[in-house]
Design an enzyme around this catalytic site. Sequence first.
Site, mmCIF file in Angstrom:
data_model
loop_
_atom_site.group_PDB
_atom_site.id
_atom_site.type_symbol
_atom_site.label_atom_id
_atom_site.label_comp_id
_atom_site.label_asym_id
_atom_site.label_seq_id
_atom_site.Cartn_x
_atom_site.Cartn_y
_atom_site.Cartn_z
ATOM 1 C CG ASP A 47 6.263 21.385 47.194
ATOM 2 O OD1 ASP A 47 5.514 22.366 47.043
ATOM 3 O OD2 ASP A 47 7.502 21.473 47.235
ATOM 4 C CD GLU A 223 5.656 26.244 41.109
ATOM 5 O OE1 GLU A 223 6.780 26.369 40.577
ATOM 6 O OE2 GLU A 223 5.442 26.539 42.302
#
Length: 480
Positions: A47, A223
């Site tokens: 991420d 997401e």
Amino acid sequence: MRRNAVRLLLALLVALTACLGTAPAQAAVPDSPAVTYTNPIAAQRADPHIFKHTDGYYYFTATVPEYDRIVLRRATTIQGLSTASEVTIWTKHSSGVMGAHIWAPEIHYIDGKWYVYFAAGSTSDVWAIRMYVLEGTGANPLTAAWTEKGQIRTTWESFSLDATTFVVNGVRYLAWAQRNPSEDNNTSLFIAKMSNPWTISGTPAELSQPTLSWETIGYKVNEGPALIQHGGKVFMTYSASATDANYCLGMLTASATADLTDPASWTKRSTPVFQSSAATSQYGPGHNSFTVSEDDRSDILVYHDRSYKDISGDPLNDPNRRTRVQKIYWKADGTPDFGIPVADGVTPQRFSSYNFADRFIRHWEYRAKIEANVSPLADSQFRVVTGLAGSGTVSLESANFPGYYLRHKNFEVWVEKNDGTSAFASDASFRQRAGLADPAGISYEAYSHAGQYIRHYDYLLKVQALSTATDRADATFYAQ
């Protein structure tokens, strides 16, 4: 009479051009020259978020596999982040909220202060994931004083994560992923305006929910939103499906002048824009962010993936997602082309023609040529590596066929697999020269045929001796 007059005029123009020695038509030096990096940037960092600040530093944060802290690095170059010292700026609570699953931090600089957005669970329920904000005071966020601004409140008290913030036309927005209790999925994408860096205003708008087949493998997920602006449009990428090899990027598009809180302003692409590539051994690329190159002239995609497809157990327990970067290219219609996740090692480049600005070197059925609007993008990407023949040479390796190189045979240029012979190594090696028609460009002299260069002729690439200005123009390229 009129036809003869036109012919006479054309003849005079040709003669005048010859007398003045006018050079062949040429392209302008590209606005976005080549940049290269060596992947991966950071092992076991998922991420990833890289922010280029006005102080000349890149700031990097990412999820650590222990899910227990927030870390920062900084360097004056993107590549420098790979060896930069890492500092822990915040650690999870020992009990209660913000006590588990510390995920997906992002760092931003807003109105003179630093802000880190992240998701966290609770020690009493590790899946009670919510979004939180830290505020930092000080010039250097690695040494700043950090305070907790608390939870970002939304419509529901439900699973929510991956907050990102951006400004379009002077308005600051927050985008994130959240479980909508009325939907049969894991998370959808939402957007809202912000009244301050930790508070949204108005009613959030739902922009996308996972309904397409590639968004619902393993889990039904939209997401990790990230936003980039270009040419009067805004592009929101997002991640879909489970965090294994099925993980991939989708994209929404809107006009920069539209009401971004109106779902009707956005168009969703029906296919992924970035996904696993078995050819380059890159699997599950996703949860991206965007940054810019050191010269501010190239847009850079930042993302994580794995170097293998098969995972034992829950992918969340596999620690080997790693941070990677590669250049973004822009199509003629103004939309981004991310290509494929490139192989580990040095990132590839593209080579545009000196005298045909919109045409790039590409392979088509293994024949090398120049062509406009290349699709897929990776057909026109090549890694410039140490020459197979050594001796100060370079070789150009295909981005989507690793182990295949530009080589000449019978004075034609092809893309072929390295067979390990000295003859192949010789034919696939070139001496990189300053552009023969423009020293800002590049020309490639054949290692095995001194004085002969790669050039295009009828749009096909050949290796030939050069004698005219047109020849030298055809043998000059710009790296992008």
